[in-house]
Design a protein around this motif. Sequence first.
Motif, PDB file in Angstrom:
ATOM      1  N   LEU A 109       1.348 -24.697  -5.624  1.00  0.00           N
ATOM      2  CA  LEU A 109       0.785 -23.479  -4.993  1.00  0.00           C
ATOM      3  C   LEU A 109       0.205 -22.456  -6.041  1.00  0.00           C
ATOM      4  O   LEU A 109      -0.942 -21.963  -5.946  1.00  0.00           O
ATOM      5  N   LEU A 110       1.106 -22.240  -7.289  1.00  0.00           N
ATOM      6  CA  LEU A 110       0.478 -21.664  -8.260  1.00  0.00           C
ATOM      7  C   LEU A 110      -1.100 -22.121  -8.568  1.00  0.00           C
ATOM      8  O   LEU A 110      -1.950 -21.590  -9.083  1.00  0.00           O
ATOM      9  N   ALA A 111      -0.883 -23.299  -8.809  1.00  0.00           N
ATOM     10  CA  ALA A 111      -2.334 -24.242  -9.152  1.00  0.00           C
ATOM     11  C   ALA A 111      -3.427 -23.962  -8.548  1.00  0.00           C
ATOM     12  O   ALA A 111      -4.664 -23.512  -8.767  1.00  0.00           O
ATOM     13  N   ASP A 112      -3.177 -24.116  -7.258  1.00  0.00           N
ATOM     14  CA  ASP A 112      -4.130 -23.894  -6.038  1.00  0.00           C
ATOM     15  C   ASP A 112      -4.666 -22.403  -6.261  1.00  0.00           C
ATOM     16  O   ASP A 112      -5.705 -22.160  -6.051  1.00  0.00           O
ATOM     17  N   ARG A 113      -3.716 -21.403  -6.368  1.00  0.00           N
ATOM     18  CA  ARG A 113      -4.192 -20.014  -6.391  1.00  0.00           C
ATOM     19  C   ARG A 113      -4.700 -19.701  -7.234  1.00  0.00           C
ATOM     20  O   ARG A 113      -5.755 -18.786  -7.584  1.00  0.00           O
ATOM     21  N   PHE A 114      -4.164 -19.976  -8.707  1.00  0.00           N
ATOM     22  CA  PHE A 114      -4.514 -19.324  -9.944  1.00  0.00           C
ATOM     23  C   PHE A 114      -5.089 -20.435 -11.008  1.00  0.00           C
ATOM     24  O   PHE A 114      -5.726 -19.718 -12.027  1.00  0.00           O
ATOM     25  N   GLY A 115      -5.135 -21.520 -10.414  1.00  0.00           N
ATOM     26  CA  GLY A 115      -5.870 -22.592 -11.434  1.00  0.00           C
ATOM     27  C   GLY A 115      -4.883 -23.101 -12.605  1.00  0.00           C
ATOM     28  O   GLY A 115      -3.493 -22.657 -12.862  1.00  0.00           O
ATOM     29  N   TYR A 116      -5.364 -24.134 -13.345  1.00  0.00           N
ATOM     30  CA  TYR A 116      -4.482 -25.005 -14.079  1.00  0.00           C
ATOM     31  C   TYR A 116      -4.264 -24.327 -15.456  1.00  0.00           C
ATOM     32  O   TYR A 116      -3.090 -24.692 -16.056  1.00  0.00           O
ATOM     33  N   ARG A 117      -4.993 -23.338 -16.056  1.00  0.00           N
ATOM     34  CA  ARG A 117      -4.964 -22.864 -17.400  1.00  0.00           C
ATOM     35  C   ARG A 117      -3.368 -22.239 -17.168  1.00  0.00           C
ATOM     36  O   ARG A 117      -2.536 -22.194 -17.846  1.00  0.00           O
ATOM     37  N   LEU A 118      -3.443 -21.373 -15.942  1.00  0.00           N
ATOM     38  CA  LEU A 118      -1.868 -20.636 -15.794  1.00  0.00           C
ATOM     39  C   LEU A 118      -0.786 -21.649 -15.736  1.00  0.00           C
ATOM     40  O   LEU A 118       0.349 -21.586 -16.337  1.00  0.00           O
ATOM     41  N   ILE A 119      -1.045 -22.922 -15.089  1.00  0.00           N
ATOM     42  CA  ILE A 119      -0.023 -23.851 -15.003  1.00  0.00           C
ATOM     43  C   ILE A 119       0.385 -24.315 -16.154  1.00  0.00           C
ATOM     44  O   ILE A 119       1.622 -24.644 -16.508  1.00  0.00           O
ATOM     45  N   GLY A 120      -0.448 -24.561 -17.212  1.00  0.00           N
ATOM     46  CA  GLY A 120      -0.017 -24.951 -18.497  1.00  0.00           C
ATOM     47  C   GLY A 120       0.830 -23.852 -19.046  1.00  0.00           C
ATOM     48  O   GLY A 120       1.649 -24.292 -20.090  1.00  0.00           O
ATOM     49  N   CYS A 121       0.341 -22.616 -19.114  1.00  0.00           N
ATOM     50  CA  CYS A 121       1.053 -21.408 -19.687  1.00  0.00           C
ATOM     51  C   CYS A 121       2.621 -21.612 -19.094  1.00  0.00           C
ATOM     52  O   CYS A 121       3.664 -21.357 -19.745  1.00  0.00           O
ATOM     53  N   VAL A 122       2.620 -21.606 -17.650  1.00  0.00           N
ATOM     54  CA  VAL A 122       4.095 -21.827 -16.982  1.00  0.00           C
ATOM     55  C   VAL A 122       4.953 -22.967 -17.459  1.00  0.00           C
ATOM     56  O   VAL A 122       6.187 -22.823 -17.683  1.00  0.00           O
ATOM     57  N   THR A 123       4.147 -24.007 -17.514  1.00  0.00           N
ATOM     58  CA  THR A 123       4.616 -25.207 -17.909  1.00  0.00           C
ATOM     59  C   THR A 123       5.486 -25.188 -19.400  1.00  0.00           C
ATOM     60  O   THR A 123       6.543 -25.677 -19.371  1.00  0.00           O
ATOM     61  N   GLY A 124       4.722 -24.586 -20.221  1.00  0.00           N
ATOM     62  CA  GLY A 124       5.145 -24.721 -21.640  1.00  0.00           C
ATOM     63  C   GLY A 124       6.373 -23.574 -21.702  1.00  0.00           C
ATOM     64  O   GLY A 124       7.401 -23.744 -22.548  1.00  0.00           O
ATOM     65  N   GLY A 125       6.167 -22.530 -20.877  1.00  0.00           N
ATOM     66  CA  GLY A 125       7.172 -21.209 -20.674  1.00  0.00           C
ATOM     67  C   GLY A 125       8.492 -22.027 -20.024  1.00  0.00           C
ATOM     68  O   GLY A 125       9.634 -21.715 -20.661  1.00  0.00           O
ATOM     69  N   LEU A 126       8.520 -22.652 -19.061  1.00  0.00           N
ATOM     70  CA  LEU A 126       9.588 -23.371 -18.450  1.00  0.00           C
ATOM     71  C   LEU A 126      10.172 -24.381 -19.561  1.00  0.00           C
ATOM     72  O   LEU A 126      11.315 -24.309 -19.582  1.00  0.00           O
ATOM     73  N   MET A 127       9.459 -25.190 -20.128  1.00  0.00           N
ATOM     74  CA  MET A 127       9.933 -26.072 -21.390  1.00  0.00           C
ATOM     75  C   MET A 127      10.823 -25.386 -22.365  1.00  0.00           C
ATOM     76  O   MET A 127      11.662 -25.728 -22.626  1.00  0.00           O
ATOM     77  N   ALA A 128      10.188 -24.321 -22.641  1.00  0.00           N
ATOM     78  CA  ALA A 128      10.773 -23.444 -23.542  1.00  0.00           C
ATOM     79  C   ALA A 128      11.982 -22.749 -23.283  1.00  0.00           C
ATOM     80  O   ALA A 128      12.906 -22.951 -24.092  1.00  0.00           O
ATOM     81  N   SER A 129      12.051 -22.248 -22.094  1.00  0.00           N
ATOM     82  CA  SER A 129      13.311 -21.613 -21.618  1.00  0.00           C
ATOM     83  C   SER A 129      14.284 -22.618 -21.214  1.00  0.00           C
ATOM     84  O   SER A 129      15.391 -22.315 -21.630  1.00  0.00           O
ATOM     85  N   ALA A 130      14.049 -23.655 -20.942  1.00  0.00           N
ATOM     86  CA  ALA A 130      14.980 -24.830 -20.726  1.00  0.00           C
ATOM     87  C   ALA A 130      15.946 -25.257 -21.990  1.00  0.00           C
ATOM     88  O   ALA A 130      17.004 -25.306 -22.255  1.00  0.00           O
ATOM     89  N   PHE A 131      14.897 -25.569 -23.139  1.00  0.00           N
ATOM     90  CA  PHE A 131      15.714 -25.575 -24.402  1.00  0.00           C
ATOM     91  C   PHE A 131      16.287 -24.451 -25.025  1.00  0.00           C
ATOM     92  O   PHE A 131      17.387 -24.594 -25.549  1.00  0.00           O
ATOM     93  N   LEU A 132      15.889 -23.301 -24.642  1.00  0.00           N
ATOM     94  CA  LEU A 132      16.603 -22.116 -25.215  1.00  0.00           C
ATOM     95  C   LEU A 132      17.900 -21.908 -24.300  1.00  0.00           C
ATOM     96  O   LEU A 132      19.099 -21.310 -25.100  1.00  0.00           O
ATOM     97  N   ILE A 133      17.815 -22.128 -23.048  1.00  0.00           N
ATOM     98  CA  ILE A 133      19.202 -21.922 -22.529  1.00  0.00           C
ATOM     99  C   ILE A 133      20.273 -22.966 -23.048  1.00  0.00           C
ATOM    100  O   ILE A 133      21.414 -22.790 -23.329  1.00  0.00           O
ATOM    101  N   CYS A 134      19.745 -24.122 -23.228  1.00  0.00           N
ATOM    102  CA  CYS A 134      20.544 -25.325 -24.162  1.00  0.00           C
ATOM    103  C   CYS A 134      21.060 -24.728 -25.477  1.00  0.00           C
ATOM    104  O   CYS A 134      22.120 -24.800 -25.841  1.00  0.00           O
ATOM    105  N   LEU A 135      20.496 -23.920 -25.974  1.00  0.00           N
ATOM    106  CA  LEU A 135      20.898 -23.468 -27.294  1.00  0.00           C
ATOM    107  C   LEU A 135      21.880 -22.338 -27.387  1.00  0.00           C
ATOM    108  O   LEU A 135      22.651 -22.325 -28.063  1.00  0.00           O
ATOM    109  N   VAL A 136      21.769 -21.590 -26.225  1.00  0.00           N
ATOM    110  CA  VAL A 136      22.511 -20.475 -26.076  1.00  0.00           C
ATOM    111  C   VAL A 136      23.996 -20.758 -25.362  1.00  0.00           C
ATOM    112  O   VAL A 136      24.879 -20.180 -25.391  1.00  0.00           O
ATOM    113  N   ALA A 137      23.809 -21.667 -24.026  1.00  0.00           N
ATOM    114  CA  ALA A 137      24.763 -21.647 -23.217  1.00  0.00           C
ATOM    115  C   ALA A 137      26.060 -22.545 -23.767  1.00  0.00           C
ATOM    116  O   ALA A 137      25.473 -23.772 -24.595  1.00  0.00           O
TER     117      ALA A 137
END
Length: 168
Positions: A109-137
Amino acid sequence: FVIGTVLYILSCTRLWKIRDHVNPEHERPADPSTVPFGHYLRNTFRALWQDPNYRIFIFFIVLLYMAVNGAPFMVDAARTQLHVSSQAQGGFGIAFLIASMCLGWIIGLLADRFGYRLIGCVTGGLMASAFLICLVAHRVEWWYVAYGIYAVSASSVLMLLCNMSAEL
């Protein structure tokens, strides 16, 4: 493994029955002056490489795929750092499936609405947050959440690669 192999082979053989709509430009009879396919690929790659946007995209996608390959390390790190049992490690597979089924459509839905450049940023941010959670949890439940976040971002990387490549 045998059952899985047979199922994958059978599913692939069924695809041969589907008729694709081939680009009409490529359906014409071969012209003797047409360059061979290898030359066509080389020329296309050279033309794409001259585009700075495409070079940035390739650099970004390579880094993103390196992060995608970190999932087995996440599960193994939970075993060694949190002393998670083998039975509790099965929760990572369940987290992957649930997150992909319940949250994957949001990326579309985000890709259809805002384009794939935003999806690239969101994907990178999600990936970084997943590994950050593992570092602190220090609880396995948070690692399951991180693995679910990882699942959503990892599932969207291939979609990102195909669609941004087509746009560039």
